[in-house]
Design a protein around this motif. Structure first.
Motif, PDB file in Angstrom:
ATOM      1  N   ARG A  51      -0.326   0.154   1.417  1.00 55.63           N
ATOM      2  CA  ARG A  51      -1.195  -0.909   0.884  1.00 55.63           C
ATOM      3  C   ARG A  51      -0.913  -1.024  -0.696  1.00 55.63           C
ATOM      4  O   ARG A  51      -0.756  -0.329  -1.525  1.00 55.63           O
ATOM      5  CB  ARG A  51      -2.688  -0.524   1.127  1.00 55.63           C
ATOM      6  CG  ARG A  51      -3.901  -1.601   0.889  1.00 55.63           C
ATOM      7  CD  ARG A  51      -5.122  -1.319   1.419  1.00 55.63           C
ATOM      8  NE  ARG A  51      -5.482   0.252   1.048  1.00 55.63           N
ATOM      9  CZ  ARG A  51      -6.319   0.837   0.816  1.00 55.63           C
ATOM     10  NH1 ARG A  51      -7.308  -0.132   0.576  1.00 55.63           N
ATOM     11  NH2 ARG A  51      -6.621   1.723   0.693  1.00 55.63           N
ATOM     12  N   PHE A  52      -0.743  -2.483  -0.937  1.00 56.77           N
ATOM     13  CA  PHE A  52      -0.752  -2.813  -2.208  1.00 56.77           C
ATOM     14  C   PHE A  52      -1.820  -2.514  -2.823  1.00 56.77           C
ATOM     15  O   PHE A  52      -2.929  -2.319  -2.572  1.00 56.77           O
ATOM     16  CB  PHE A  52      -0.486  -4.567  -2.234  1.00 56.77           C
ATOM     17  CG  PHE A  52      -0.466  -4.878  -3.552  1.00 56.77           C
ATOM     18  CD1 PHE A  52       0.893  -5.150  -3.997  1.00 56.77           C
ATOM     19  CD2 PHE A  52      -1.417  -5.311  -4.388  1.00 56.77           C
ATOM     20  CE1 PHE A  52       0.957  -5.814  -5.374  1.00 56.77           C
ATOM     21  CE2 PHE A  52      -1.426  -5.954  -5.617  1.00 56.77           C
ATOM     22  CZ  PHE A  52      -0.192  -6.062  -6.200  1.00 56.77           C
ATOM     23  N   ILE A  53      -1.577  -2.036  -4.237  1.00 60.10           N
ATOM     24  CA  ILE A  53      -2.559  -1.764  -5.205  1.00 60.10           C
ATOM     25  C   ILE A  53      -2.366  -2.501  -6.709  1.00 60.10           C
ATOM     26  O   ILE A  53      -1.123  -2.693  -7.122  1.00 60.10           O
ATOM     27  CB  ILE A  53      -2.631  -0.342  -5.608  1.00 60.10           C
ATOM     28  CG1 ILE A  53      -3.798   0.004  -6.513  1.00 60.10           C
ATOM     29  CG2 ILE A  53      -1.253   0.123  -6.115  1.00 60.10           C
ATOM     30  CD1 ILE A  53      -3.977   1.388  -7.013  1.00 60.10           C
ATOM     31  N   GLY A  54      -3.427  -3.268  -7.067  1.00 65.15           N
ATOM     32  CA  GLY A  54      -3.391  -3.966  -8.362  1.00 65.15           C
ATOM     33  C   GLY A  54      -4.446  -3.439  -9.416  1.00 65.15           C
ATOM     34  O   GLY A  54      -5.574  -3.539  -8.807  1.00 65.15           O
ATOM     35  N   CYS A  80      -5.700  -6.268  -0.081  1.00 61.99           N
ATOM     36  CA  CYS A  80      -5.002  -5.207  -1.079  1.00 61.99           C
ATOM     37  C   CYS A  80      -6.126  -4.464  -1.812  1.00 61.99           C
ATOM     38  O   CYS A  80      -7.368  -4.866  -1.717  1.00 61.99           O
ATOM     39  CB  CYS A  80      -4.447  -5.911  -1.894  1.00 61.99           C
ATOM     40  SG  CYS A  80      -3.000  -7.120  -1.401  1.00 61.99           S
ATOM     41  N   LEU A  81      -5.700  -3.357  -2.480  1.00 67.36           N
ATOM     42  CA  LEU A  81      -6.886  -2.710  -3.198  1.00 67.36           C
ATOM     43  C   LEU A  81      -6.616  -3.010  -4.716  1.00 67.36           C
ATOM     44  O   LEU A  81      -5.311  -2.748  -5.203  1.00 67.36           O
ATOM     45  CB  LEU A  81      -6.495  -1.168  -3.340  1.00 67.36           C
ATOM     46  CG  LEU A  81      -7.444  -0.326  -4.293  1.00 67.36           C
ATOM     47  CD1 LEU A  81      -8.919  -0.608  -3.783  1.00 67.36           C
ATOM     48  CD2 LEU A  81      -6.874   1.112  -3.810  1.00 67.36           C
ATOM     49  N   VAL A  82      -7.463  -4.087  -5.463  1.00 70.43           N
ATOM     50  CA  VAL A  82      -7.154  -4.732  -6.619  1.00 70.43           C
ATOM     51  C   VAL A  82      -8.399  -4.673  -7.337  1.00 70.43           C
ATOM     52  O   VAL A  82      -9.559  -4.811  -6.775  1.00 70.43           O
ATOM     53  CB  VAL A  82      -6.659  -6.177  -6.514  1.00 70.43           C
ATOM     54  CG1 VAL A  82      -6.430  -6.702  -7.747  1.00 70.43           C
ATOM     55  CG2 VAL A  82      -5.581  -6.149  -5.564  1.00 70.43           C
ATOM     56  N   GLU A  96     -10.264   5.897  -5.545  1.00 73.26           N
ATOM     57  CA  GLU A  96     -11.072   7.210  -4.351  1.00 73.26           C
ATOM     58  C   GLU A  96     -11.901   6.056  -3.507  1.00 73.26           C
ATOM     59  O   GLU A  96     -12.030   6.453  -2.383  1.00 73.26           O
ATOM     60  CB  GLU A  96     -11.868   8.026  -5.178  1.00 73.26           C
ATOM     61  CG  GLU A  96     -10.970   8.992  -5.732  1.00 73.26           C
ATOM     62  CD  GLU A  96     -11.547  10.247  -6.627  1.00 73.26           C
ATOM     63  OE1 GLU A  96     -12.782   9.884  -6.974  1.00 73.26           O
ATOM     64  OE2 GLU A  96     -10.878  11.090  -6.902  1.00 73.26           O
ATOM     65  N   ARG A  97     -12.533   5.294  -3.992  1.00 74.75           N
ATOM     66  CA  ARG A  97     -13.635   4.528  -3.116  1.00 74.75           C
ATOM     67  C   ARG A  97     -12.783   3.604  -2.377  1.00 74.75           C
ATOM     68  O   ARG A  97     -13.105   3.542  -1.033  1.00 74.75           O
ATOM     69  CB  ARG A  97     -14.250   3.399  -4.224  1.00 74.75           C
ATOM     70  CG  ARG A  97     -15.371   2.779  -3.295  1.00 74.75           C
ATOM     71  CD  ARG A  97     -16.369   1.976  -4.089  1.00 74.75           C
ATOM     72  NE  ARG A  97     -15.815   1.346  -5.120  1.00 74.75           N
ATOM     73  CZ  ARG A  97     -16.626   0.680  -6.214  1.00 74.75           C
ATOM     74  NH1 ARG A  97     -17.876   0.777  -6.070  1.00 74.75           N
ATOM     75  NH2 ARG A  97     -15.958   0.114  -7.248  1.00 74.75           N
ATOM     76  N   GLY A  98     -11.598   2.966  -2.813  1.00 73.71           N
ATOM     77  CA  GLY A  98     -10.598   2.277  -1.930  1.00 73.71           C
ATOM     78  C   GLY A  98      -9.910   3.092  -0.822  1.00 73.71           C
ATOM     79  O   GLY A  98      -9.539   2.661   0.348  1.00 73.71           O
ATOM     80  N   ILE A  99      -9.854   4.476  -0.931  1.00 77.70           N
ATOM     81  CA  ILE A  99      -9.218   5.352  -0.149  1.00 77.70           C
ATOM     82  C   ILE A  99     -10.277   5.768   0.966  1.00 77.70           C
ATOM     83  O   ILE A  99      -9.831   5.707   1.951  1.00 77.70           O
ATOM     84  CB  ILE A  99      -8.674   6.607  -0.536  1.00 77.70           C
ATOM     85  CG1 ILE A  99      -7.418   6.319  -1.422  1.00 77.70           C
ATOM     86  CG2 ILE A  99      -8.045   7.650   0.550  1.00 77.70           C
ATOM     87  CD1 ILE A  99      -6.928   7.304  -2.324  1.00 77.70           C
ATOM     88  N   GLY A 100     -11.629   5.868   0.464  1.00 86.92           N
ATOM     89  CA  GLY A 100     -12.509   6.452   1.559  1.00 86.92           C
ATOM     90  C   GLY A 100     -13.107   5.305   2.410  1.00 86.92           C
ATOM     91  O   GLY A 100     -13.026   5.519   3.446  1.00 86.92           O
TER      92      GLY A 100
END
Length: 100
Positions: A51-54, A80-82, A96-100
């Motif tokens: 997954r893209f992270i920004g 995306c996790l931005v 951590e919140r985006g992974i959970g």
């Protein structure tokens, strides 16, 4: 703490955590060289799951520009996790919140 110092802390932590990421310049650079589109986050990369992270890094109490907000809204809508981070601790919490 300067934005650059916060970016360095976040980048070091991301590397330690196994997340591929780098500093991304955006907008128009010197000598009319075009960089990433305006609004692109300061740090971009990808998570171990692909997954893209920004991460848009700001000094405490500073807020993203309209271009940055628009860019992030589109990326979030696409999955995306931005996010905006004002510190290393905030970046870690958001990841951590985006992974959970």
């Amino acid at each position: 703490m300067t934005e650059s110092e916060i970016q360095k802390q976040i980048l070091s932590w991301l590397e330690f955590s196994g997340i591929e990421a780098w500093r991304q310049n955006s907008g128009k650079g010197k000598h009319n060289m075009y960089l990433a589109p305006a609004g692109t986050p300061d740090i971009i990369g990808y998570m171990p799951d692909g997954r893209f992270i920004g991460i848009e890094v700001k000094q405490p109490k500073k807020q993203p520009t309209d271009n940055q907000v628009e860019w992030m809204e589109k990326a979030i809508k696409a999955g995306c996790l931005v996010f905006v981070a004002h510190s290393l601790d905030e970046a870690i919490r958001e990841i951590e919140r985006g992974i959970g």
